[in-house]
Design a protein around this motif. Sequence first.
Motif, short mmCIF file in Angstrom:
data_model
loop_
_atom_site.label_atom_id
_atom_site.label_comp_id
_atom_site.label_asym_id
_atom_site.label_seq_id
_atom_site.Cartn_x
_atom_site.Cartn_y
_atom_site.Cartn_z
N PRO A 78 16.30 9.66 -8.98
CA PRO A 78 17.48 10.50 -8.84
C PRO A 78 17.97 10.57 -7.39
CG PRO A 78 15.77 11.63 -10.10
CD PRO A 78 15.15 10.40 -9.50
N PRO A 79 19.26 10.78 -7.20
CA PRO A 79 19.80 10.90 -5.84
C PRO A 79 19.04 11.96 -5.03
CG PRO A 79 21.58 10.83 -7.44
CD PRO A 79 20.29 10.93 -8.22
N GLY A 80 18.76 11.62 -3.77
CA GLY A 80 18.09 12.57 -2.88
C GLY A 80 16.57 12.57 -2.98
N ARG A 81 15.99 11.80 -3.88
CA ARG A 81 14.54 11.73 -4.01
C ARG A 81 14.01 10.45 -3.39
NH1 ARG A 81 13.19 14.29 -9.48
NH2 ARG A 81 14.06 16.37 -9.17
N LYS A 82 12.77 10.52 -2.94
CA LYS A 82 12.10 9.36 -2.36
C LYS A 82 11.58 8.46 -3.48
CE LYS A 82 10.57 12.07 1.55
NZ LYS A 82 9.81 13.24 1.82
N ALA A 83 11.67 7.15 -3.27
CA ALA A 83 11.07 6.17 -4.18
C ALA A 83 9.67 5.86 -3.63
CB ALA A 83 11.92 4.91 -4.24
N LEU A 84 8.64 6.16 -4.41
CA LEU A 84 7.24 5.98 -4.01
C LEU A 84 6.69 4.84 -4.86
CD1 LEU A 84 6.47 9.79 -4.15
CD2 LEU A 84 7.14 8.46 -2.14
N LEU A 85 6.54 3.67 -4.26
CA LEU A 85 6.26 2.45 -5.02
C LEU A 85 4.77 2.12 -5.04
CD1 LEU A 85 9.36 0.82 -3.52
CD2 LEU A 85 9.10 1.44 -5.91
N LEU A 86 4.27 1.93 -6.27
CA LEU A 86 2.84 1.72 -6.52
C LEU A 86 2.62 0.39 -7.21
CD1 LEU A 86 -0.03 3.19 -6.64
CD2 LEU A 86 0.59 3.72 -9.00
N CYS A 87 1.74 -0.45 -6.64
CA CYS A 87 1.32 -1.69 -7.30
C CYS A 87 -0.21 -1.67 -7.42
CB CYS A 87 1.82 -2.92 -6.54
SG CYS A 87 1.03 -3.20 -4.94
N ARG A 88 -0.82 -2.81 -7.58
CA ARG A 88 -2.27 -2.87 -7.76
C ARG A 88 -3.03 -2.51 -6.49
NH1 ARG A 88 -4.77 -8.60 -8.67
NH2 ARG A 88 -4.15 -8.66 -6.49
N SER A 89 -2.60 -3.10 -5.34
CA SER A 89 -3.37 -2.93 -4.12
C SER A 89 -2.55 -2.51 -2.91
CB SER A 89 -4.09 -4.24 -3.79
OG SER A 89 -3.14 -5.26 -3.56
N GLY A 90 -1.26 -2.27 -3.09
CA GLY A 90 -0.41 -1.87 -1.97
C GLY A 90 0.21 -3.04 -1.24
N VAL A 91 0.29 -4.21 -1.88
CA VAL A 91 0.89 -5.39 -1.25
C VAL A 91 2.25 -5.71 -1.86
CG1 VAL A 91 0.61 -7.85 -0.80
CG2 VAL A 91 -1.34 -6.32 -0.58
N ARG A 92 2.32 -5.91 -3.18
CA ARG A 92 3.61 -6.18 -3.82
C ARG A 92 4.59 -5.03 -3.60
NH1 ARG A 92 1.99 -7.09 -9.81
NH2 ARG A 92 0.06 -6.31 -8.96
N SER A 93 4.06 -3.83 -3.51
CA SER A 93 4.94 -2.66 -3.34
C SER A 93 5.63 -2.66 -1.98
CB SER A 93 4.16 -1.36 -3.57
OG SER A 93 2.94 -1.36 -2.88
N ILE A 94 5.13 -3.42 -1.01
CA ILE A 94 5.83 -3.55 0.27
C ILE A 94 7.16 -4.28 0.04
CG2 ILE A 94 5.79 -4.70 2.53
CD1 ILE A 94 2.73 -4.15 2.55
N ALA A 95 7.11 -5.41 -0.66
CA ALA A 95 8.35 -6.16 -0.94
C ALA A 95 9.30 -5.31 -1.78
CB ALA A 95 8.02 -7.47 -1.66
N ALA A 96 8.76 -4.58 -2.74
CA ALA A 96 9.60 -3.73 -3.58
C ALA A 96 10.22 -2.59 -2.76
CB ALA A 96 8.79 -3.18 -4.74
N ALA A 97 9.47 -2.04 -1.80
CA ALA A 97 10.00 -0.97 -0.94
C ALA A 97 11.13 -1.52 -0.06
CB ALA A 97 8.89 -0.37 -0.09
N ARG A 98 10.97 -2.73 0.41
CA ARG A 98 12.05 -3.33 1.21
C ARG A 98 13.30 -3.52 0.35
NH1 ARG A 98 7.84 -7.23 4.16
NH2 ARG A 98 7.46 -5.92 5.98
N ARG A 99 13.12 -3.98 -0.88
CA ARG A 99 14.28 -4.16 -1.77
C ARG A 99 14.91 -2.81 -2.09
NH1 ARG A 99 18.75 -6.23 -2.50
NH2 ARG A 99 19.53 -6.07 -4.62
#
Length: 140
Positions: A78-99
């Motif tokens: 939702p607007p105004g909320r943080k996106a907290l991205l979770l993957c298996r080990s904290g690696v793929r979620s870096i690319a997803a956080a950048r996107r």
Amino acid sequence: MTADPDPIRPADGYAGDVTPQTAYDWWRSGEGVVIDIRSDAEREWVGFVPGAPAVAWKQWPGMAPNPEFDEQLRAAVPPGRKALLLCRSGVRSIAAARRATELGLEAYNILEGFEGDRDEHGHRGTRGGWRHRGLPWGQN
């Protein structure tokens, strides 16, 4: 469980890295939404975070990129909320956080992911991670 004294660690291309506990605290308070970006197979076989929207970054088999990632992510946060991205080990979620950042979201990578780092036997689940830290999770 106590709050992380240094909740945000600097990152390149997204808002920052946070511990599983900080992500959970932000989610519980309504500041953010935990988004599970693992594949459907990972969530089914290994476990899931109850209530966390599932927006796969890549899908099994072949780990092909999810062509609907952008649309699904926008719908999940939702607007105004943080996106907290979770993957298996904290690696793929870096690319997803950048996107997610490119899409205009305030995005964070959850360090350690759901399963954490491998131990001396090559197994995950014993060294860090959402599940190991005792945060809510379920399994089918």
